[in-house]
Design an enzyme around this catalytic site. Structure first.
Site, PDB file in Angstrom:
ATOM      1  N   LYS A 112     -16.133   9.904  87.103  1.00 14.87           N
ATOM      2  CA  LYS A 112     -17.462   9.328  87.359  1.00 14.87           C
ATOM      3  C   LYS A 112     -18.585  10.230  86.876  1.00 14.87           C
ATOM      4  O   LYS A 112     -19.647   9.751  86.479  1.00 14.87           O
ATOM      5  CB  LYS A 112     -17.634   9.004  88.850  1.00 14.87           C
ATOM      6  N   LYS A 195     -11.186   0.338  84.018  1.00 18.50           N
ATOM      7  CA  LYS A 195     -10.958  -0.681  85.039  1.00 18.50           C
ATOM      8  C   LYS A 195     -12.155  -1.625  85.121  1.00 18.50           C
ATOM      9  O   LYS A 195     -13.278  -1.250  84.748  1.00 18.50           O
ATOM     10  CB  LYS A 195     -10.655  -0.046  86.390  1.00 18.50           C
ATOM     11  N   LYS A 198     -17.932  -3.084  88.930  1.00 21.28           N
ATOM     12  CA  LYS A 198     -19.244  -3.697  89.204  1.00 21.28           C
ATOM     13  C   LYS A 198     -20.327  -3.089  88.351  1.00 21.28           C
ATOM     14  O   LYS A 198     -21.296  -3.739  87.996  1.00 21.28           O
ATOM     15  CB  LYS A 198     -19.713  -3.416  90.633  1.00 21.28           C
TER      16      LYS A 198
HETATM   17  N1  AQP Z   1     -10.597  -3.009  88.795  1.00 22.32           N
HETATM   18  C1  AQP Z   1     -10.052  -2.897  89.999  1.00 22.32           C
HETATM   19  N2  AQP Z   1      -8.773  -3.296  90.206  1.00 22.32           N
HETATM   20  C2  AQP Z   1      -8.215  -3.218  91.432  1.00 22.32           C
HETATM   21  N3  AQP Z   1      -8.857  -2.759  92.519  1.00 22.32           N
HETATM   22  C3  AQP Z   1     -10.129  -2.360  92.366  1.00 22.32           C
HETATM   23  N4  AQP Z   1     -11.034  -1.860  93.225  1.00 22.32           N
HETATM   24  C4  AQP Z   1     -12.193  -1.624  92.558  1.00 22.32           C
HETATM   25  N5  AQP Z   1     -12.079  -1.956  91.273  1.00 22.32           N
HETATM   26  C5  AQP Z   1     -10.797  -2.409  91.110  1.00 22.32           C
HETATM   27  C6  AQP Z   1     -10.781  -1.631  94.638  1.00 22.32           C
HETATM   28  O1  AQP Z   1     -11.850  -2.226  95.359  1.00 22.32           O
HETATM   29  C7  AQP Z   1     -12.084  -1.468  96.544  1.00 22.32           C
HETATM   30  C8  AQP Z   1     -13.554  -1.213  96.684  1.00 22.32           C
HETATM   31  O2  AQP Z   1     -13.971  -0.404  95.611  1.00 22.32           O
HETATM   32  P1  AQP Z   1     -15.364   0.318  95.658  1.00 22.32           P
HETATM   33  O3  AQP Z   1     -16.425  -0.665  95.587  1.00 22.32           O
HETATM   34  O4  AQP Z   1     -15.431   1.206  96.836  1.00 22.32           O
HETATM   35  O5  AQP Z   1     -15.410   1.315  94.468  1.00 22.32           O
HETATM   36  P2  AQP Z   1     -14.846   1.308  93.060  1.00 22.32           P
HETATM   37  O6  AQP Z   1     -13.352   1.422  93.089  1.00 22.32           O
HETATM   38  O7  AQP Z   1     -15.555   2.387  92.310  1.00 22.32           O
HETATM   39  O8  AQP Z   1     -15.233  -0.159  92.524  1.00 22.32           O
HETATM   40  P3  AQP Z   1     -16.109  -0.534  91.310  1.00 22.32           P
HETATM   41  O9  AQP Z   1     -16.178  -2.024  91.297  1.00 22.32           O
HETATM   42  O10 AQP Z   1     -15.599   0.126  90.074  1.00 22.32           O
HETATM   43  O11 AQP Z   1     -17.528   0.040  91.719  1.00 22.32           O
HETATM   44  P4  AQP Z   1     -18.473   1.007  90.922  1.00 22.32           P
HETATM   45  O12 AQP Z   1     -18.692   0.326  89.623  1.00 22.32           O
HETATM   46  O13 AQP Z   1     -19.717   1.113  91.732  1.00 22.32           O
HETATM   47  O14 AQP Z   1     -17.777   2.324  90.770  1.00 22.32           O
HETATM   48  C9  AQP Z   1     -11.249  -0.191  96.435  1.00 22.32           C
HETATM   49  O15 AQP Z   1     -10.101  -0.315  97.280  1.00 22.32           O
HETATM   50  C10 AQP Z   1     -10.860  -0.152  94.986  1.00 22.32           C
HETATM   51  O16 AQP Z   1      -9.618   0.513  94.778  1.00 22.32           O
END
Ligand code: AQP
Length: 343
Positions: A112, A195, A198
């Protein structure tokens, strides 16, 4: 009692990755003998810049996605992290327990923070200690997470064990990671080395839970693939996943196949059996129909909930009260163990 804690960042709209990798499983766990606590982790979200004018609505939107996906706020505790100050208070204690060497090994910070680590916030670096506080504050026994978060659950156990050891207590139970089958890691529709996220600048890289049928169909039609036909089930290994060498040659293709299989609750081998020899001209419309069918009802319920933000705020306020009821005594006991004078 088996207790689950899991969190999601209100750092944007909820994606299909969040839904398949997390939320869908969270809804199921409510009926599998767990007491479930689900948190919109806004303190985590601000470890990278969040537009203040958008953050509250993003928090409501993520809450609406959880509720629309079947998480029942009467059964589970649904709240936002900043409404329970004990998260930040316990995190501070854990910042003083965790060793720098342990934090330096955390892969997610490296990902990140990118190349320019010096410019990352201290909060982003300390993120796993706050995550440990989130879970241990409720003496949660299980943490449903995506594959990428396994290392952080290990760290939670290490922090809890070190606290217990340093203070000569047996206070924080070691939580276990729960990793689910299926699409544990949904990849970007534009680049399967990343991956689905968001915060990806390209909206075409993800399916948002608020996308309507036309947007879902368009994004799947435009998803990056290749001209080859799909192989048969013989490319699936004994673990039910596509063999790594086959996967590595066509990551975008198998990402779509896995999304199909997970949405349909079918094994990947079964889906490949159905589409063997067919190209993406046939597979993509089938995937779009399936996604629209499975996400349509959730999408409609989310829109209904978001029309009444005051109701979402009430859900979160009730949840925060329940969360404080569990967390505050655990924080008070932690303070006593550490030796703080009573306030
Ligand atoms: N692409 C993904 N595939 C499977 N699981 C996913 N999760 C996130 N993206 C994927 C799972 O969703 C839960 C919540 O995630 P989060 O919002 O706490 O953070 P993150 O993993 O960093 O999700 P994002 O969407 O990628 O957010 P940003 O862009 O803000 O960093 C977790 O259980 C995660 O594993």
């Amino acid at each position: 009692m088996k207790r689950i804690f899991s969190g999601i960042q209100p750092s944007g709209g909820v994606t299909l990755g969040n839904y398949l990798g997390a939320i869908r499983n969270w809804a199921r766990l409510q009926h599998e003998g767990f007491h479930c606590i689900y948190c919109m982790v806004d303190l985590h979200a601000v470890t990278v810049w969040q537009e203040p004018a958008l953050l509250a609505d993003q928090t409501r939107q993520v809450t609406a996605a959880l509720v629309a996906s079947g998480i029942d706020p009467k059964v589970s505790v649904v709240f936002h992290q900043s409404a329970v100050p004990a998260h930040a208070q316990l995190a501070w204690i854990f910042n003083c327990v965790v060793r720098l060497g342990w934090m330096n090994r955390m892969a997610q910070f490296k990902e990140k923070a990118g190349k320019d680590r010096e410019k990352a916030s201290l909060g982003l670096y300390a993120y796993p200690a706050l995550q440990a506080a989130d879970v241990l504050l409720y003496h949660a026994t299980h943490v449903p997470v995506g594959e990428d978060q396994k290392q952080h659950v290990e760290l939670m156990r290490d922090i809890g064990n070190k606290f217990n050891h340093d203070f000569g207590v047996d206070f924080f139970p070691p939580p276990e990671a729960m990793i689910f089958g299926g699409a544990t890691r949904v990849m970007s529709l534009r680049d399967a080395t990343k991956k689905m996220s968001k915060s990806d600048p390209s909206d075409m890289s993800r399916i948002n839970m608020t996308d309507d049928a036309d947007a879902i169909a368009l994004k799947i039609r435009k998803a990056k693939t290749d001209p080859e036909p799909l192989p048969g089930p013989d490319v699936v290994g004994p673990d039910g996943g596509v063999k790594p060498d086959v996967e590595a040659a066509r990551p975008e293709a198998f990402n779509l196949v896995r999304i199909f299989a997970t949405l349909a609750d079918r094994p990947v081998a079964d889906v490949l059996g159905e589409f063997e020899g067919q190209g993406f001209g046939r597979f993509k419309p089938a995937l779009a129909d399936l996604a629209i069918d499975k996400l349509g009802a959730i999408n409609a319920e989310m829109r209904r909930l978001l029309d009444d933000p005051a109701e979402i705020d009430r859900v979160l306020a009730d949840g925060a009260e329940k969360a404080r009821g569990i967390a505050d005594p655990i924080l008070a006991e932690t303070y006593r163990i550490v030796g703080f004078l009573k306030a």
